[in-house]
Write an enzyme that holds these catalytic residues in place. Structure first.
Site, mmCIF file in Angstrom:
data_model
loop_
_atom_site.group_PDB
_atom_site.id
_atom_site.type_symbol
_atom_site.label_atom_id
_atom_site.label_comp_id
_atom_site.label_asym_id
_atom_site.label_seq_id
_atom_site.Cartn_x
_atom_site.Cartn_y
_atom_site.Cartn_z
ATOM 1 C CE1 TYR A 219 -3.162 -2.936 0.266
ATOM 2 C CE2 TYR A 219 -3.480 -2.458 2.589
ATOM 3 C CZ TYR A 219 -3.768 -3.210 1.471
ATOM 4 O OH TYR A 219 -4.673 -4.244 1.556
ATOM 5 C CG PHE B 87 -21.170 0.289 -5.382
ATOM 6 C CD1 PHE B 87 -21.402 1.125 -6.463
ATOM 7 C CD2 PHE B 87 -22.114 -0.683 -5.071
ATOM 8 C CE1 PHE B 87 -22.547 0.991 -7.211
ATOM 9 C CE2 PHE B 87 -23.260 -0.819 -5.824
ATOM 10 C CZ PHE B 87 -23.474 0.019 -6.899
ATOM 11 C CG HIS C 147 -1.559 -8.692 -0.308
ATOM 12 N ND1 HIS C 147 -1.070 -7.428 -0.125
ATOM 13 C CD2 HIS C 147 -2.894 -8.532 -0.516
ATOM 14 C CE1 HIS C 147 -2.058 -6.547 -0.226
ATOM 15 N NE2 HIS C 147 -3.178 -7.202 -0.466
ATOM 16 N N GLY D 26 -17.797 -2.388 -0.253
ATOM 17 C CA GLY D 26 -17.730 -2.467 -1.714
ATOM 18 C C GLY D 26 -16.893 -1.346 -2.305
ATOM 19 N NE ARG D 27 -11.910 -2.777 -5.079
ATOM 20 C CZ ARG D 27 -10.615 -2.967 -4.767
ATOM 21 N NH1 ARG D 27 -9.929 -1.999 -4.238
ATOM 22 N NH2 ARG D 27 -10.034 -4.122 -5.026
ATOM 23 C CB SER E 158 -13.597 -3.858 -0.401
ATOM 24 O OG SER E 158 -12.360 -3.324 -0.793
ATOM 25 N N PRO E 159 -15.490 -4.131 2.825
ATOM 26 C CG PRO E 159 -15.565 -3.581 5.093
ATOM 27 C CD PRO E 159 -14.605 -3.753 3.945
HETATM 28 N N1 LIG Z 1 -6.419 -8.386 0.964
HETATM 29 C C1 LIG Z 1 -6.678 -7.657 -0.083
HETATM 30 O O1 LIG Z 1 -6.412 -8.035 -1.208
HETATM 31 C C2 LIG Z 1 -7.324 -6.306 0.102
HETATM 32 C C3 LIG Z 1 -7.833 -5.596 -1.005
HETATM 33 C C4 LIG Z 1 -8.428 -4.350 -0.779
HETATM 34 C C5 LIG Z 1 -8.515 -3.823 0.498
HETATM 35 N N2 LIG Z 1 -7.996 -4.532 1.556
HETATM 36 C C6 LIG Z 1 -8.086 -3.996 2.935
HETATM 37 O O2 LIG Z 1 -9.430 -3.692 3.252
HETATM 38 C C7 LIG Z 1 -9.519 -2.349 3.746
HETATM 39 C C8 LIG Z 1 -10.851 -1.755 3.358
HETATM 40 O O3 LIG Z 1 -11.047 -1.839 1.977
HETATM 41 P P1 LIG Z 1 -11.388 -0.599 1.028
HETATM 42 O O4 LIG Z 1 -10.870 0.648 1.605
HETATM 43 O O5 LIG Z 1 -10.992 -1.008 -0.356
HETATM 44 O O6 LIG Z 1 -12.978 -0.601 0.934
HETATM 45 P P2 LIG Z 1 -14.241 -0.215 1.807
HETATM 46 O O7 LIG Z 1 -13.930 -0.192 3.239
HETATM 47 O O8 LIG Z 1 -15.280 -1.129 1.290
HETATM 48 O O9 LIG Z 1 -14.565 1.245 1.260
HETATM 49 C C9 LIG Z 1 -13.694 2.316 1.377
HETATM 50 C C10 LIG Z 1 -14.295 3.475 0.612
HETATM 51 O O10 LIG Z 1 -15.544 3.838 1.203
HETATM 52 C C11 LIG Z 1 -15.529 5.193 1.626
HETATM 53 N N3 LIG Z 1 -16.230 5.208 2.922
HETATM 54 C C12 LIG Z 1 -15.842 4.618 4.082
HETATM 55 N N4 LIG Z 1 -16.782 4.802 5.042
HETATM 56 C C13 LIG Z 1 -17.762 5.522 4.462
HETATM 57 C C14 LIG Z 1 -19.001 6.037 4.940
HETATM 58 N N5 LIG Z 1 -19.413 5.821 6.183
HETATM 59 N N6 LIG Z 1 -19.772 6.742 4.075
HETATM 60 C C15 LIG Z 1 -19.386 6.969 2.812
HETATM 61 N N7 LIG Z 1 -18.223 6.507 2.294
HETATM 62 C C16 LIG Z 1 -17.427 5.793 3.116
HETATM 63 C C17 LIG Z 1 -14.066 5.575 1.707
HETATM 64 O O11 LIG Z 1 -13.912 6.939 1.356
HETATM 65 P P3 LIG Z 1 -13.183 8.011 2.347
HETATM 66 O O12 LIG Z 1 -11.799 7.547 2.562
HETATM 67 O O13 LIG Z 1 -13.286 9.267 1.576
HETATM 68 O O14 LIG Z 1 -14.019 7.999 3.593
HETATM 69 C C18 LIG Z 1 -13.431 4.694 0.624
HETATM 70 O O15 LIG Z 1 -13.556 5.298 -0.642
HETATM 71 C C19 LIG Z 1 -8.317 -1.637 3.134
HETATM 72 O O16 LIG Z 1 -7.929 -0.519 3.899
HETATM 73 C C20 LIG Z 1 -7.259 -2.726 3.143
HETATM 74 O O17 LIG Z 1 -6.631 -2.760 4.411
HETATM 75 C C21 LIG Z 1 -7.418 -5.751 1.366
#
Ligand SMILES: NC(=O)c1ccc[n+]([C@@H]2O[C@H](COP(=O)([O-])OP(=O)(O)OC[C@H]3O[C@@H](n4cnc5c(N)ncnc54)[C@H](OP(=O)(O)O)[C@@H]3O)[C@@H](O)[C@H]2O)c1
Length: 304
Positions: free
Chosen positions: A36, A188, A103, A185-186, A182-183
């Site tokens: 990252y 979404f 990973h 959905g990134r 990405s709980p």
């Molecule tokens: N093992 C793997 O291959 C893998 C792959 C991807 C991710 N990950 C891990 O999973 C973690 C989480 O995944 P992720 O960040 O991709 O996805 P996520 O938690 O599904 O979504 C993050 C996105 O949602 C927004 N967000 C968060 N809370 C919100 C809310 N309450 N209201 C509106 N928007 C909100 C964030 O924007 P803002 O920042 O602007 O709030 C960001 O754009 C990562 O930090 C990483 O550690 C692991």
């Protein structure tokens, strides 16, 4: 991950405030990876949390060189494992990791060899527990035969439910916890991401593209309506659905904003009855999302 700029810009001072504020609010589980921001994220997390490490569970990952683009490589060779953990600990400023994940599974290296090298890190006290990410049931079994696997970190949310068929039962049989990445959905599923800026990394995934995105948005809109009806936000509802899957499921939402950390923590207070859960599952049945979660070349690197 988002604190190192993958979903638009990020500011380190704000990132540190968010991480420390999350810890102040009671968050104990923090997730990073060497890839990252090419080391940046581990350095940031270390700066924010190393002086208050007690009681925290800090997880990192190795095995991906370059997160995006054509120079992305998967590396699971035993020599590389040993080198990678020391580099991660140095960037974090820590002397051990609570959880260390592979990973992505390296198709060129038997999983027994990779996990065997990871097990040596446990013996050396550099790592407490081992994890895998996006591994198949067969690989999970082979890995667990070498050393106990504490957690599988794979994509899981209302719009990414593929692992429920075989991977989840395998983990449960073997006593392995699930860490859904990405709980939201990134972003979404919050229904606040209704259009993406040109160049946004998410546009590389078919489900964020063109007609697929528009089709998926209809369901995200319906999720937001249910959330309003049930007195929570769409983000809280998406997280609450995962939290209701069992105590062995620990979602890791990402955000740059401390306000959203507090909002997302509110999911812990959302109680869903069986009828509400059924309504959510009917809205997002497995396989119903338009478009894959990764482009084709990256789909080949998951479920290995
Ligand atoms: N093992 C793997 O291959 C893998 C792959 C991807 C991710 N990950 C891990 O999973 C973690 C989480 O995944 P992720 O960040 O991709 O996805 P996520 O938690 O599904 O979504 C993050 C996105 O949602 C927004 N967000 C968060 N809370 C919100 C809310 N309450 N209201 C509106 N928007 C909100 C964030 O924007 P803002 O920042 O602007 O709030 C960001 O754009 C990562 O930090 C990483 O550690 C692991």
């Amino acid at each position: 991950m988002g604190l190192s700029g993958i979903y638009g810009g990020s500011d380190d001072e704000q990132g540190i405030r968010t991480l420390q504020g999350a810890a102040d609010a009671g968050v104990t589980f923090f997730d990073t990876a060497d890839v990252y921001g090419n080391g940046h994220n581990e350095e940031l997390l270390g700066r924010a949390l190393r002086d208050r490490r007690q009681g925290l569970v800090i997880a990192s990952k190795f095995g991906l060189k370059a997160q995006t683009g054509s120079d992305r490589q998967v590396r699971g060779h035993p020599d590389y494992v040993k080198q990678a953990v020391r580099a991660s600990l140095r960037r974090l400023g820590l002397d051990y990791l609570d959880l260390y994940y592979l990973h992505r599974v390296d198709p060129q290296v038997p999983i027994e060899d990779t996990v065997g090298a990871m097990a040596e890190l446990v013996q050396q006290g550099l790592v407490r527990q081992l994890g895998l990410s996006e591994a198949s049931p067969a690989t999970i079994r082979r890995a667990a035969a070498v050393h106990p696997i504490a957690a599988l970190q794979s994509e899981w949310s209302l719009w990414a439910r593929d692992l429920e068929a075989e991977i989840l039962p395998t983990c449960r049989e073997l006593g392995i916890g699930l860490v859904p990445w990405s709980p939201l959905g990134r972003g979404f599923l919050t229904h606040q991401l209704t259009q993406l800026a040109p160049g946004d990394y998410r546009l590389t995934a078919p489900r964020f593209q063109g007609d697929n995105f528009q089709e998926n948005l209809v369901r995200a809109g319906r999720l937001a309506e249910l959330a309003t009806q049930w007195n929570c936000s769409a983000a809280q509802l998406a997280l609450a659905w995962l939290l209701h899957q069992g105590n062995d499921v620990v979602p890791i939402p990402g955000t740059r904003s401390l306000e959203r950390v507090h909002e997302n923590l509110g999911a812990l207070q959302v109680q869903l009855d069986p009828t509400q859960r059924a309504a959510l599952e009917q809205l997002f049945p497995p396989g119903s999302t338009a478009g894959e979660r990764y482009p084709e070349h990256l789909m080949r690197t998951v479920n290995l």
